[in-house]
Motif scaffolding. Structure first.
Motif, short mmCIF file in Angstrom:
data_model
loop_
_atom_site.label_atom_id
_atom_site.label_comp_id
_atom_site.label_asym_id
_atom_site.label_seq_id
_atom_site.Cartn_x
_atom_site.Cartn_y
_atom_site.Cartn_z
N CYS A 12 0.85 -1.20 0.00
CA CYS A 12 0.00 0.00 0.00
C CYS A 12 0.88 1.24 0.00
N TRP A 13 0.70 2.08 -1.02
CA TRP A 13 1.42 3.34 -1.15
C TRP A 13 0.52 4.48 -0.71
N HIS A 14 0.93 5.17 0.36
CA HIS A 14 0.13 6.26 0.93
C HIS A 14 0.59 7.59 0.34
N MET A 15 -0.31 8.30 -0.33
CA MET A 15 0.02 9.55 -1.00
C MET A 15 -0.76 10.69 -0.35
N HIS A 16 0.00 11.63 0.19
CA HIS A 16 -0.63 12.69 0.98
C HIS A 16 0.18 13.97 0.92
N GLN A 17 -0.54 15.09 0.83
CA GLN A 17 0.04 16.42 1.06
C GLN A 17 -1.00 17.23 1.83
N PRO A 18 -0.56 17.98 2.85
CA PRO A 18 -1.51 18.87 3.52
C PRO A 18 -1.93 19.99 2.57
N MET A 54 0.89 -6.79 -11.62
CA MET A 54 1.16 -6.34 -10.26
C MET A 54 -0.09 -5.75 -9.64
N SER A 55 -0.42 -6.20 -8.43
CA SER A 55 -1.53 -5.62 -7.67
C SER A 55 -0.97 -4.78 -6.54
N ALA A 56 -1.65 -3.69 -6.21
CA ALA A 56 -1.23 -2.81 -5.12
C ALA A 56 -2.40 -1.94 -4.72
N VAL A 57 -2.23 -1.30 -3.58
CA VAL A 57 -3.21 -0.32 -3.09
C VAL A 57 -2.55 1.05 -3.13
N VAL A 58 -3.27 2.04 -3.62
CA VAL A 58 -2.79 3.42 -3.61
C VAL A 58 -3.78 4.23 -2.79
N ASN A 59 -3.28 4.81 -1.71
CA ASN A 59 -4.15 5.61 -0.84
C ASN A 59 -4.01 7.09 -1.21
N LEU A 60 -5.11 7.69 -1.63
CA LEU A 60 -5.12 9.09 -2.05
C LEU A 60 -5.93 9.91 -1.04
N VAL A 61 -5.24 10.78 -0.32
CA VAL A 61 -5.90 11.61 0.69
C VAL A 61 -6.71 12.71 0.00
N PRO A 62 -7.94 12.96 0.42
CA PRO A 62 -8.76 13.97 -0.25
C PRO A 62 -8.12 15.36 -0.33
N SER A 63 -7.36 15.77 0.70
CA SER A 63 -6.73 17.09 0.63
C SER A 63 -5.73 17.15 -0.51
N LEU A 64 -5.08 16.04 -0.84
CA LEU A 64 -4.19 15.96 -2.00
C LEU A 64 -5.00 16.00 -3.29
N VAL A 65 -6.05 15.20 -3.35
CA VAL A 65 -6.87 15.12 -4.57
C VAL A 65 -7.46 16.49 -4.90
N ASP A 66 -7.93 17.21 -3.88
CA ASP A 66 -8.52 18.52 -4.11
C ASP A 66 -7.49 19.51 -4.66
N GLU A 215 -6.26 -1.05 -6.14
CA GLU A 215 -7.33 -0.48 -5.33
C GLU A 215 -6.94 0.91 -4.88
N LEU A 216 -7.86 1.85 -5.01
CA LEU A 216 -7.68 3.20 -4.47
C LEU A 216 -8.45 3.30 -3.17
N SER A 217 -7.78 3.76 -2.13
CA SER A 217 -8.43 3.92 -0.83
C SER A 217 -8.36 5.38 -0.42
N THR A 218 -8.91 5.69 0.74
CA THR A 218 -9.00 7.08 1.17
C THR A 218 -8.57 7.23 2.62
N THR A 219 -8.57 8.48 3.08
CA THR A 219 -8.19 8.87 4.44
C THR A 219 -9.16 9.97 4.87
N PRO A 220 -9.52 10.08 6.15
CA PRO A 220 -10.33 11.24 6.58
C PRO A 220 -9.78 12.53 5.96
N ALA A 221 -10.67 13.39 5.51
CA ALA A 221 -10.42 14.36 4.45
C ALA A 221 -9.13 15.16 4.56
N TYR A 222 -8.84 15.74 5.73
CA TYR A 222 -7.66 16.59 5.87
C TYR A 222 -6.60 15.96 6.78
N HIS A 223 -6.66 14.61 6.85
CA HIS A 223 -5.60 13.85 7.49
C HIS A 223 -5.45 14.17 8.99
#
Length: 565
Positions: A12-18, A54-66, A215-223
């Motif tokens: 699982c690759w966690h992708m996040h920016q405030p 290759m299978s993997a999970v990519v976690n995209l935090v909503p604050s990054l997506v926005d 699989e794309l997963s999420t995180t509470p919106a502003y981490h």
């Protein structure tokens, strides 16, 4: 015929920016979202596209997506809200003020020099000139030409391009070969490529999810750190005598935690046209109460750290836990009043080997070692059923310490994994769909993927002071919000969510790099100031003064922390 058991691997690759935007002007105060997008989010997508098995999970935090959406809108409109992109487009670099010149120079040298400046002689020469002037106590911004600034801007952005982009884009090869004397037209072409790359990121990940192997997963919106929103005393579950803020609790924390979770699901549905099945909580931070919320909101799975699980099992069993092969490589089931959720726990040592250690290895040897570690787990495991190994780490911060942005390591790793005889890569969603029974986990000792505790965000005097400032702002919000118009309520509530993010608290403390502490201290106080202004309230004078200074450097620049040693 008896089927041989397999070792299931969830990577699982966690992708996040405030959120780096100024709430009143929408100007980006820091460029890290688009820079990591160019370098890391492009490369990570390219590796998964290159290895279709290759299978993997990519976690995209909503604050990054926005923020990625925001950059796409900027390029569509031809109006840029990020100073670096404005300068990259500018025909008037010679006319910049001395202050802006120095800001540009400082910004364009902010990276991991051994892997992002030193390999490129023309870029290295620009850096060396700046350093020599500073050694002679000369302010570079007062003397360098507009052409110097143009070349510095181009090289900075070339250095922040992913390796997959360098290998596939003729423009990049031409500019790197040219090396200097970049024209305005060169800069416009580079900026157009940047716009294309940024606007393609989310569609590329949507397409990967559509294949069924990502699989794309999420995180509470502003981490946020959910356990601390819910109860400050949660910080003492792993560290009993930890100092807490003066405020007894975060007002209305349960409602705020639920709001952040619901906003994340709404963002996911908007961008990916389905509901997220799983959630990686901010910093892997979980508690019994936060697990209840995630279960009640309908998520199928969540995850945290092996240390959190060990602490929780020690509490449940009333004794020291045995070697981790006996309890780590399986999901656990937590049941709340209104639902249930499967909990996976990462192998901290394996995750840290990718995050910190393998950058110093030869890429092929590093990939082979990782697979050998998995094989050892397999051979030590039970003969009766498959085990599942979970590896979770940042999808962006490690790679600037690797040669070629980790290109060869990931290429070797994905090749070895997809060709392996008994290791099978999978996703949380695919694995959880097949789980028929799981060991119960009724109580969770609150903690995170950093040390298994919450001390990275609370306990230090400066961190606690930051929480007290947030509590005061929330009390003001609760008092004022009903008096605001509908539009004002939306803006103020969004800004409150930004202030609740984990990143601000992460950086407070004298054990962090002084420059990073100064930057995030300023951003945090700016965010709180803007929250007061959006509510029509004069900000407290305390927000005009720094909270923390910082002192020393930290491994991986301080953006990641080890759990294992």
């Amino acid at each position: 015929m008896v089927q041989r058991r397999k070792l299931q691997l969830i990577l699982c690759w966690h992708m996040h920016q405030p959120d780096y935007r100024h709430a009143l002007t929408q100007r980006f105060e820091m460029p890290w979202t688009y820079l990591h997008a160019l370098k890391d989010y492009t490369d990570m997508a390219a590796h998964l596209e290159r290895h279709p098995d290759m299978s993997a999970v990519v976690n995209l935090v909503p604050s990054l997506v926005d923020q990625l959406d925001d950059y796409a809108r900027q390029y569509a409109a031809g109006v840029w809200h990020d100073p670096l992109l404005q300068w990259l487009q500018s025909a008037h670099l010679d006319d910049l003020s001395g202050t802006d010149r120095q800001r540009l120079i400082d910004a364009c040298l902010r990276c991991h020099a051994p892997k992002m400046i030193d390999p490129f002689p023309p870029y290295r020469l620009l850096r060396d000139w700046v350093q020599r002037m500073k050694q002679d106590e000369v302010e570079p911004g007062l003397y360098v030409s507009g052409q110097f600034l143009a070349d510095l801007l181009v090289w900075y952005h070339l250095a922040w391009l992913g390796e997959s982009v360098r290998r596939s884009e003729p423009l990049v090869a031409r500019l790197m070969t040219q090396g200097k004397g970049f024209t305005l037209e060169d800069r416009h072409e580079l900026n157009a490529l940047i716009g294309t790359l940024l606007t393609q990121i989310l569609p590329r990940y949507r397409a990967l999810q559509a294949t069924g192997r990502v699989e794309l997963s999420t995180t509470p919106a502003y981490h946020p750190i959910m356990p601390l929103l819910l109860d400050f005393n949660a910080a003492r579950e792993a560290v009993p005598h930890l100092a807490l803020p003066m405020s007894p609790a975060y007002p209305g924390g349960a409602a705020r935690a639920v709001a952040q979770v619901r906003e994340a699901q709404a963002s996911y549905q908007t961008h990916f046209e389905q509901s997220a099945r799983g959630v990686w909580p901010g910093e892997g931070a979980l508690s019994t109460e936060s697990l209840d919320i995630l279960a009640d909101q309908g998520f199928r799975w969540t995850a945290s750290s092996e240390t959190v699980l060990a602490n929780s099992l020690r509490l449940s069993w009333g004794q020291t836990v045995p070697e981790k092969s006996a309890w780590l490589y399986q999901p656990y089931l937590h049941t709340s009043k209104h639902g249930s959720i499967l909990c996976y726990f990462r192998d901290d040592r394996l995750s840290d080997r990718i995050g910190f250690d393998y950058a110093q290895w030869e890429s092929g040897a590093a990939a082979q070692d990782f697979v050998a570690q998995l094989e050892a787990i397999y051979h030590a495991g039970p003969a009766t059923h498959d085990q599942v190994v979970t590896v979770i780490l940042d999808g962006e911060n490690a790679w600037e310490y690797y040669p070629y942005n980790g290109f060869y390591f990931l290429d070797h790793l994905y090749q070895l994994l997809t060709e392996h005889a008994f290791i099978r890569t999978t996703t949380f969603a695919a694995h959880s769909a097949k789980v028929t029974r799981a060991a119960p986990l009724n109580q969770m000792v609150a903690g995170s993927w950093v040390y298994g505790s919450l001390t990275t965000w609370m306990g230090d005097a400066y961190k606690n002071a930051a929480w007290d400032l947030l509590v005061k702002a929330k009390e003001c919000y609760d008092h004022r919000v009903a008096t605001l118009s509908a539009t004002q309520q939306v803006l103020a509530t969004r800004q409150l969510s930004v202030c609740e993010g984990s990143d601000w608290f992460w950086w407070f403390g004298d054990y962090n790099n002084a420059d990073s502490v100064r930057t995030f201290d300023e951003l945090y106080r700016l965010n709180l100031t803007n929250l007061y202004l959006l509510m029509g309230v004069e900000p407290p004078t305390l927000l005009s003064h720094p909270l923390s200074q910082g002192a020393r450097g930290h491994e991986a620049g301080g953006a990641m922390r080890r759990t294992s040693y």
